[in-house]
Design a protein around this motif. Structure first.
Motif, mmCIF file in Angstrom:
data_model
loop_
_atom_site.group_PDB
_atom_site.id
_atom_site.type_symbol
_atom_site.label_atom_id
_atom_site.label_comp_id
_atom_site.label_asym_id
_atom_site.label_seq_id
_atom_site.Cartn_x
_atom_site.Cartn_y
_atom_site.Cartn_z
ATOM 1 N N ALA A 199 0.845 -1.201 0.000
ATOM 2 C CA ALA A 199 0.000 0.000 0.000
ATOM 3 C C ALA A 199 0.873 1.240 0.000
ATOM 4 O O ALA A 199 1.904 1.294 0.665
ATOM 5 N N ALA A 200 0.441 2.250 -0.754
ATOM 6 C CA ALA A 200 1.145 3.522 -0.817
ATOM 7 C C ALA A 200 0.228 4.686 -0.446
ATOM 8 O O ALA A 200 0.694 5.790 -0.216
ATOM 9 N N TRP A 201 -1.090 4.436 -0.406
ATOM 10 C CA TRP A 201 -2.081 5.483 -0.169
ATOM 11 C C TRP A 201 -3.085 5.053 0.877
ATOM 12 O O TRP A 201 -3.437 3.878 0.972
ATOM 13 N N ALA A 202 -3.553 6.025 1.644
ATOM 14 C CA ALA A 202 -4.632 5.810 2.613
ATOM 15 C C ALA A 202 -5.851 6.575 2.115
ATOM 16 O O ALA A 202 -5.778 7.790 1.904
ATOM 17 N N LEU A 203 -6.940 5.852 1.872
ATOM 18 C CA LEU A 203 -8.196 6.463 1.457
ATOM 19 C C LEU A 203 -9.087 6.493 2.692
ATOM 20 O O LEU A 203 -9.510 5.451 3.183
ATOM 21 N N ARG A 204 -9.320 7.686 3.209
ATOM 22 C CA ARG A 204 -10.100 7.834 4.440
ATOM 23 C C ARG A 204 -11.539 8.168 4.075
ATOM 24 O O ARG A 204 -11.791 9.053 3.261
ATOM 25 N N TRP A 205 -12.471 7.446 4.679
ATOM 26 C CA TRP A 205 -13.862 7.571 4.293
ATOM 27 C C TRP A 205 -14.773 7.346 5.485
ATOM 28 O O TRP A 205 -14.341 6.899 6.548
ATOM 29 N N ASN A 206 -16.034 7.683 5.296
ATOM 30 C CA ASN A 206 -17.072 7.296 6.245
ATOM 31 C C ASN A 206 -18.410 7.243 5.522
ATOM 32 O O ASN A 206 -18.595 7.860 4.481
ATOM 33 N N ASN A 207 -19.303 6.465 6.060
ATOM 34 C CA ASN A 207 -20.672 6.365 5.552
ATOM 35 C C ASN A 207 -21.518 7.225 6.480
ATOM 36 O O ASN A 207 -21.728 6.858 7.636
ATOM 37 N N PRO A 208 -22.016 8.367 6.002
ATOM 38 C CA PRO A 208 -22.752 9.274 6.888
ATOM 39 C C PRO A 208 -24.016 8.674 7.481
ATOM 40 O O PRO A 208 -24.493 9.143 8.504
ATOM 41 N N ARG A 209 -24.532 7.622 6.878
ATOM 42 C CA ARG A 209 -25.709 6.945 7.457
ATOM 43 C C ARG A 209 -25.345 6.114 8.684
ATOM 44 O O ARG A 209 -26.197 5.838 9.516
ATOM 45 N N LEU A 210 -24.080 5.706 8.759
ATOM 46 C CA LEU A 210 -23.646 4.823 9.853
ATOM 47 C C LEU A 210 -22.668 5.459 10.830
ATOM 48 O O LEU A 210 -22.602 5.057 11.983
ATOM 49 N N HIS A 211 -21.887 6.423 10.353
ATOM 50 C CA HIS A 211 -20.789 6.965 11.152
ATOM 51 C C HIS A 211 -21.009 8.445 11.456
ATOM 52 O O HIS A 211 -21.589 9.171 10.659
ATOM 53 N N THR A 212 -20.481 8.885 12.584
ATOM 54 C CA THR A 212 -20.497 10.306 12.900
ATOM 55 C C THR A 212 -19.578 11.040 11.916
ATOM 56 O O THR A 212 -18.703 10.430 11.303
ATOM 57 N N ALA A 213 -19.764 12.333 11.775
ATOM 58 C CA ALA A 213 -19.015 13.123 10.796
ATOM 59 C C ALA A 213 -17.508 13.071 11.013
ATOM 60 O O ALA A 213 -16.731 13.158 10.062
ATOM 61 N N ASP A 214 -17.055 12.906 12.250
ATOM 62 C CA ASP A 214 -15.615 12.893 12.529
ATOM 63 C C ASP A 214 -14.995 11.494 12.452
ATOM 64 O O ASP A 214 -13.788 11.361 12.506
ATOM 65 N N ARG A 215 -15.798 10.455 12.296
ATOM 66 C CA ARG A 215 -15.274 9.083 12.219
ATOM 67 C C ARG A 215 -14.679 8.836 10.843
ATOM 68 O O ARG A 215 -15.243 9.236 9.833
#
Length: 76
Positions: free
Chosen positions: A22-38
């Motif tokens: 791995a060379a990249w970190a793709l940071r994401w969240n599902n707004p239906r399941l996770h708080t905005a800061d997760r």
């Protein structure tokens, strides 16, 4: 961390079937399941960065893409 991998193993790409470093970190969240800061993280090699990012972006989940610390990407 996966219990089957040694603790000093290099992180690998999250794309199905890919075993590249791995060379990249793709940071994401599902707004239906996770708080905005997760943030959840998928790791990507250079080859799969776009396809994984496109998958997350199409769903409105992708928040940021950043070089993975200690990866060759930081040196290029």
């Amino acid at each position: 961390m996966n219990a089957l991998l040694p603790t000093d193993a290099a992180p690998i790409c999250s794309a199905r079937g890919c075993r590249a470093a791995a060379a990249w970190a793709l940071r994401w969240n599902n707004p239906r399941l996770h708080t905005a800061d997760r943030r959840k993280t998928w790791l990507a090699c250079a080859e799969h960065r776009s396809s994984l990012g496109d998958f997350l972006a199409a769903r409105g989940f992708l928040r940021e893409t950043a070089p993975l610390a200690g990866s060759p990407t930081l040196d290029s």
